[in-house]
Design an enzyme around this catalytic site. Structure first.
Site, PDB file in Angstrom:
ATOM      1  CG  HIS A   4       7.094   4.935   1.253  1.00 36.20           C
ATOM      2  ND1 HIS A   4       6.637   5.991   2.006  1.00 36.20           N
ATOM      3  CD2 HIS A   4       7.102   3.867   2.090  1.00 36.20           C
ATOM      4  CE1 HIS A   4       6.381   5.591   3.233  1.00 36.20           C
ATOM      5  NE2 HIS A   4       6.649   4.299   3.318  1.00 36.20           N
ATOM      6  CG  HIS A  22      -0.050   0.023   2.509  1.00 38.82           C
ATOM      7  ND1 HIS A  22       0.494  -1.134   3.035  1.00 38.82           N
ATOM      8  CD2 HIS A  22       0.375   1.031   3.311  1.00 38.82           C
ATOM      9  CE1 HIS A  22       1.203  -0.831   4.107  1.00 38.82           C
ATOM     10  NE2 HIS A  22       1.151   0.479   4.299  1.00 38.82           N
TER      11      HIS A  22
END
Lengths: 171, 171
Positions: free
Chosen positions: A115, A34
């Site tokens: 990220h 995620h």
């Protein structure tokens, strides 16, 4: 209980990230790959509906956007966390900003660096080894993001999705 | 890829189930505790939006309902699967039926027995032991269900939520 707001990238991107997380990320089994939009925050279970309503308002007004992922990087020396870098586009920045102001006001511990974590909780030696290997990877992924997910954390540390929010219903 | 449709019960119910799953269910890390409404079915990634639209139609027309959970049972001798029994109310049956007819037509391998799996893939001996212990538990849980989740499976066997569907938007 803890809530969090994330983007799940496409299946192929998740599969790619998991091929590394399996080995290098102790949180591998707790949550699918995620992009965190808002760090875990505390609220009661009864608040979930209200949070969802507010998140609906935010997501309705933002259009789907393009996500660009590539290049492996690290948060070292602050944290030995290895990740796929996600390009910090104006859309992603605006979305993150909306999730930290108004109803969602929250103090930030770090600047927003979008990220996908691939590895964490590594010793300095392991971190240097793994980063050296993963940095060699030629990888580029582009996709449309059209939804967000509101999650809550269970006692064992794993995360369950409370609700999804489609972007741009009011656009 | 594989899709599935489930209900995630409340956090407290998931925590309770996980306290057993941790020890007895090898699928523990692949998906949070859930009630399967439709067994995994194949569809392409491109089909996800269409499936979601059809699921929207189904969920809009069904009201939130009460879920009653209690009593530990088992699918043995067919399968050494130990589970929390979920009361087969007319609402749950109607929902399951709608997810197996029309657009969602699917042949059933088993009759619908709503449940939350606590343990599986056990030897006969372990199964008898664990079932003997868990059957002694006095447990009753009641809650409202107001949403469904459409999931897809990653390469490693874990499941990610594609979208949530609130019940009764048209009611």
């Amino acid at each position: 209980m803890k809530f969090g707001i994330v983007i799940f990238p496409s299946k192929s991107m998740q599969d790619k990230a998991n091929s590394f997380r399996k080995r290098y990320d102790p949180h591998y089994a707790l949550i699918p790959p995620h992009i965190t939009l808002k760090s875990p925050f505390d609220a009661t279970e009864e608040k979930a509906k209200e949070i969802a309503q507010e998140l609906d308002k935010v997501s309705d007004k933002l259009k789907p956007f393009t996500l660009k992922i590539g290049k492996v990087s690290s948060f070292a020396p602050v944290n030995n966390v290895i990740y796929f870098k996600v390009e910090k586009t104006p859309e992603l920045e605006a979305l993150n900003e909306k999730l930290h102001t108004g109803y969602f006001a929250q103090e930030r511990e770090y600047t927003f660096v979008p990220h996908i974590t691939l590895g964490q909780d590594m010793s300095d030696g392991e971190h240097a080894d793994v980063l050296g290997q993963l940095r060699m990877i030629e990888f580029h992924h582009e996709q449309t993001v059209d939804r967000l997910h509101l999650l809550y954390q269970l006692e064992d540390g794993s995360w369950t999705v409370y609700e999804t929010f489609q972007l741009g219903k009011d656009c």
